[in-house]
Design an enzyme around this catalytic site. Structure first.
Site: not given
Ligand code: NAD
Length: 258
Positions: A12-14, A16, A20, A151, A153, A186, A188
């Site tokens: 999920g590096a692309a 959010g 970073a 989510y 869970a 966050v 995103t």
């Molecule tokens: P985001 O949507 O900005 O980024 C998620 C990335 O994961 C995207 O690049 C997406 O293409 C990729 N992705 C999604 N499904 C995928 C799959 N099946 N295989 C490979 N890549 C996949 O989201 P984010 O907020 O940066 O979330 C990143 C992590 O942080 C997640 O696990 C999320 O649950 C967690 N998180 C987010 C928040 C928040 O408020 N944003 C808070 C706590 C935890």
């Protein structure tokens, strides 16, 4: 601490949080394999990063963490290209209460698939150098997000899996540390789209908004720095780092074994 000579894989590096953390790892000298299902975003990010850090330090690999086959192929490619894997950031995640089985498959099973595939390259029992695996949980991994029971869970499960794997690693001699990252809200794409992904709990959208306002938004830099701390501090194993605007701290859990 310099990460020069270390190789990291980030799922999920692309976008959010994954993006970073990728940038911070590169700034500290690591080579990073960026895995994501979003090829367009991943490839254009790598073009930017190549100019900043050099073409030989990054690699984009299209990979859906729902597929064990794709994960195994991507990890093999990363290990072959960079000469092993030292750091895994299991970060890919979604929030979708409507497509809840997919949410479990990505958020929990993706972390398990990633961890087991990484151990084949990282564990000292299979010829690896050891290293560290950071799993992205959430504030929802420590307490309930009422509009998102599935989510919640998955994120509680990530905390449990991480802590048990940390203990299993010590007992087995893998030489791999396991820690979990628990960010608050966050800014995103995942956060922006929460209200349209609540499924049968759509009526709780306003309450979710109030919760986000109550906690406030945590800065992306703070989240990435917390991940880096768990990577570089070799005393951290089985730890859970809570990062919210008001609290940045390792979580204390009750001890069951005296
Ligand atoms: P985001 O949507 O900005 O980024 C998620 C990335 O994961 C995207 O690049 C997406 O293409 C990729 N992705 C999604 N499904 C995928 C799959 N099946 N295989 C490979 N890549 C996949 O989201 P984010 O907020 O940066 O979330 C990143 C992590 O942080 C997640 O696990 C999320 O649950 C967690 N998180 C987010 C928040 C928040 O408020 N944003 C808070 C706590 C935890």
């Amino acid at each position: 601490m310099s990460l020069t000579g270390k190789t990291a894989v980030v799922t999920g590096a692309a976008m959010g949080i994954g993006r970073a953390v990728t940038e911070l790892l590169l700034q500290h000298g690591a080579k990073v394999a960026l895995l994501d299902v979003n090829e367009t975003a991943g490839k254009s990010l790598v073009e930017v990063l190549d100019k900043l850090y050099g073409r030989e330090r990054t690699l984009f690999l299209s990979c859906d963490v729902e597929s064990e086959e794709q994960i195994k192929a991507a990890f093999l490619k990363a290990a072959e290209t960079f000469g092993g894997i030292d750091i895994l950031f299991n970060n890919a995640g979604v929030l979708n209460e409507d497509r809840w089985e997919r949410t479990v498959s990505i958020n929990l099973m993706g972390v398990i698939r990633g961890s087991y595939a990484a151990l084949e390259h990282m564990s000292k029992l299979s010829g690896g150098r050891g290293g560290v695996i950071i799993n992205t949980s959430s504030l929802a991994g420590l307490g309930p997000l009422p509009s998102c029971p599935v989510y919640t869970a998955t994120k509680h499960a990530v905390v449990g899996f991480t802590r048990a794997m940390a203990a299993a690693s010590v007992a087995s001699g893998y030489g791999v540390r396991f820690n979990a990252l628990c960010p608050g809200f966050v800014q995103t794409d995942l956060f922006s789209a929460i209200e349209s992904n609540l499924g049968r709990f759509a009526h709780l959208a306003a309450a979710t908004q109030q919760l986000a306002e109550h906690f406030g938004l945590v800065g992306m830099c703070d989240v990435a720095e917390a991940a880096l701390d768990m990577v570089t501090d070799e005393t951290k194993n089985g730890e859970v780092f809570l990062v919210s605007p008001k609290r940045k701290e390792y979580v204390n859990f009750p001890s069951f074994v005296q």
